[in-house]
Design a protein around this motif. Structure first.
Motif, PDB file in Angstrom:
ATOM      1  N   VAL A 148     123.226  78.070  66.116  1.00  0.00           N
ATOM      2  CA  VAL A 148     123.164  77.688  65.285  1.00  0.00           C
ATOM      3  C   VAL A 148     121.918  78.488  64.572  1.00  0.00           C
ATOM      4  CG1 VAL A 148     123.266  76.178  66.707  1.00  0.00           C
ATOM      5  CG2 VAL A 148     121.156  77.243  67.512  1.00  0.00           C
ATOM      6  N   TYR A 150     123.522  69.701  67.999  1.00  0.00           N
ATOM      7  CA  TYR A 150     123.978  69.739  69.361  1.00  0.00           C
ATOM      8  C   TYR A 150     123.128  69.656  70.020  1.00  0.00           C
ATOM      9  CZ  TYR A 150     127.683  71.936  66.607  1.00  0.00           C
ATOM     10  OH  TYR A 150     128.229  72.427  65.045  1.00  0.00           O
ATOM     11  N   ARG A 200     126.776  79.808  69.829  1.00  0.00           N
ATOM     12  CA  ARG A 200     126.337  79.138  68.544  1.00  0.00           C
ATOM     13  C   ARG A 200     125.836  79.178  67.268  1.00  0.00           C
ATOM     14  NH1 ARG A 200     127.335  73.606  71.031  1.00  0.00           N
ATOM     15  NH2 ARG A 200     126.444  73.276  73.063  1.00  0.00           N
ATOM     16  N   THR A 224     122.573  73.602  60.879  1.00  0.00           N
ATOM     17  CA  THR A 224     123.036  72.897  62.738  1.00  0.00           C
ATOM     18  C   THR A 224     121.802  73.367  63.365  1.00  0.00           C
ATOM     19  OG1 THR A 224     123.891  75.485  62.654  1.00  0.00           O
ATOM     20  CG2 THR A 224     125.433  73.689  62.964  1.00  0.00           C
ATOM     21  N   LEU A 241     120.075  73.242  67.362  1.00  0.00           N
ATOM     22  CA  LEU A 241     120.252  72.491  69.500  1.00  0.00           C
ATOM     23  C   LEU A 241     119.430  71.869  69.496  1.00  0.00           C
ATOM     24  CD1 LEU A 241     122.603  73.559  70.942  1.00  0.00           C
ATOM     25  CD2 LEU A 241     121.083  75.538  71.854  1.00  0.00           C
ATOM     26  N   GLU A 272     122.236  80.035  74.694  1.00  0.00           N
ATOM     27  CA  GLU A 272     123.817  79.393  73.563  1.00  0.00           C
ATOM     28  C   GLU A 272     123.451  79.255  72.632  1.00  0.00           C
ATOM     29  OE1 GLU A 272     122.434  75.077  74.854  1.00  0.00           O
ATOM     30  OE2 GLU A 272     124.114  74.536  74.575  1.00  0.00           O
ATOM     31  N   SER A 317     122.107  70.913  73.997  1.00  0.00           N
ATOM     32  CA  SER A 317     122.755  72.512  74.828  1.00  0.00           C
ATOM     33  C   SER A 317     123.559  71.916  76.496  1.00  0.00           C
ATOM     34  CB  SER A 317     121.171  73.193  75.331  1.00  0.00           C
ATOM     35  OG  SER A 317     120.778  73.560  76.878  1.00  0.00           O
ATOM     36  N   GLU A 318     123.869  72.405  76.978  1.00  0.00           N
ATOM     37  CA  GLU A 318     124.457  71.808  78.446  1.00  0.00           C
ATOM     38  C   GLU A 318     124.425  72.624  78.915  1.00  0.00           C
ATOM     39  OE1 GLU A 318     128.723  72.795  76.753  1.00  0.00           O
ATOM     40  OE2 GLU A 318     128.411  71.040  74.891  1.00  0.00           O
TER      41      GLU A 318
END
Ligand SMILES: [Zn+2]
Length: 286
Positions: free
Chosen positions: A71, A269, A69, A51, A53, A65, A271-272
C-alpha cells in the motif's frame, strides 16, 4: 496508434495530502480532544496514493502488513507518538516503524478522538453494531453537540443483559479476551451507552444519562466494582482493539466513496491483524 478503447480512463492518483483531506473531512480535527494527536505522522504530502490500509494501531505487525500488501499509505486510529518524541532513530520499535515506512514509501496518518467523535466514526459504528436507535452523543462535543465521544440509544425492544451480551459478542471482531459482563445477567435492559476504547472516565456520564448498560473496554477492577455498587448501568467490557476496530470498515467505505465522487480511484483495505496485546485466554481454576 490505436486508442485504448474499452479500458478504463487513466486518472491521476490522489496524493497523501488529498487522502489526508478526505480523512479529515470524515474525522474533523476540531472534534479531537486537546491532549490528543491526529494528522500526518510520516510521509510526503505530494506522493501519490492508490491504496491505503486502515488499522487500529501503528505497530510492527501492521507495518509488516502494509509492506506485504504494497500500500501507499497507512491510516491508524491511534497516534504513533501520543506524547511526542525527541528522536525517530531505529533504536526502538517506533523508530524502526518510521524507518521501514519511509524506506517503503508508505505514508502514515492517524485520526484518533476526532474519529471517535465524528458522525459515522467509531462511536456511531459501535452503536450500529449493537443495533441502537435514536442515538445521540454520550459526551457532546463543545464544537458540535451533534457529534462527540460515545453514543446513547435504545434497543428496538427490551431484552435481558445476557442476551444483549451474546448479540454484542457476535457483532464484535474476535480476540482472546472476548467480552465480560458486569451486573445481573437476567436484568431487563433497553437503553445502552457505548464508547470504544478505554471507558473508565465515562462511567459517571453513562449513569447520568440513564443507560441500563454501558459497553466499553479496558475497565479496571476498582472503577468497575465501585460503579456496580451504585447500580446501573450494567457493564459490557470488550477489548480496546475490538471496540475501536469497528470504526474502520465504515471509514474505508467513506474514503473510497469520497475519492470516487472526485473522479479518483482509491482502494482502502481494513487490516486483518489483531493488535490486541493478549494472544490467549485460559479459564483459571482446576
Ligand atoms: Zn483507543
Amino acid at each position: 496508434m490505436s486508442q485504448s478503447s474499452g479500458s478504463e480512463p487513466v486518472t491521476e492518483p490522489l496524493t497523501v495530502a488529498d487522502v489526508l483531506a478526505l480523512l479529515q473531512a470524515a474525522a474533523p480535527p476540531e472534534l479531537a480532544e486537546d491532549w490528543d494527536s491526529n494528522g500526518l505522522i510520516c510521509g510526503d504530502p505530494a506522493e501519490p496514493v492508490r491504496t491505503v490500509l486502515l488499522a487500529v494501531d501503528p505497530l510492527t505487525a501492521v507495518v509488516d502488513e502494509a509492506i506485504g500488501r504494497g500500500v501507499d499509505m497507512v491510516i491508524t486510529h491511534h497516534p504513533l507518538y501520543l506524547r511526542g518524541t525527541d528522536h525517530v532513530a531505529a533504536t526502538d520499535p517506533k523508530g524502526r516503524c518510521v524507518h521501514r515506512l519511509i524506506r517503503a514509501g508508505i505514508a502514515l496518518a492517524n485520526a484518533h478522538t476526532s474519529l471517535d467523535a465524528a458522525h459515522g466514526g467509531v462511536a456511531d459504528a459501535l452503536a450500529a453494531r449493537v443495533g441502537l436507535l435514536g442515538t445521540r452523543p454520550l459526551c457532546p462535543s463543545p464544537v458540535d453537540p451533534a457529534q462527540g465521544i460515545g453514543r446513547i440509544g435504545e434497543l428496538e425492544r427490551p431484552t435481558r443483559l445476557r442476551d444483549l451480551a451474546a448479540d454484542v459478542a457476535a457483532a464484535l471482531p474476535d480476540s482472546a479476551p472476548g467480552l465480560l459482563v458486569g451486573g445481573d445477567p437476567d436484568a431487563a435492559v433497553k437503553t445502552v451507552a457505548v464508547s470504544g476504547g478505554a471507558g473508565d472516565s465515562l462511567l459517571a456520564a453513562a449513569r447520568e444519562v440513564g443507560a441500563d448498560v454501558f459497553l466499553t473496554a479496558d475497565l479496571r477492577h476498582h472503577p468497575a466494582t465501585d460503579h456496580l455498587e451504585g447500580g446501573r448501568p450494567h457493564l459490557l467490557c470488550g477489548t480496546h482493539w475490538a471496540t475501536e476496530w469497528v470504526g474502520l470498515p465504515p471509514l474505508a467505505a467513506r474514503l473510497e466513496a469520497a475519492a470516487s465522487e472526485r473522479g479518483r480511484r482509491l482502494e482502502a483495505y481494513v487490516s486483518e491483524v489483531v493488535t490486541d496485546p493478549w494472544a490467549l485466554r485460559l479459564s483459571t481454576g482446576s
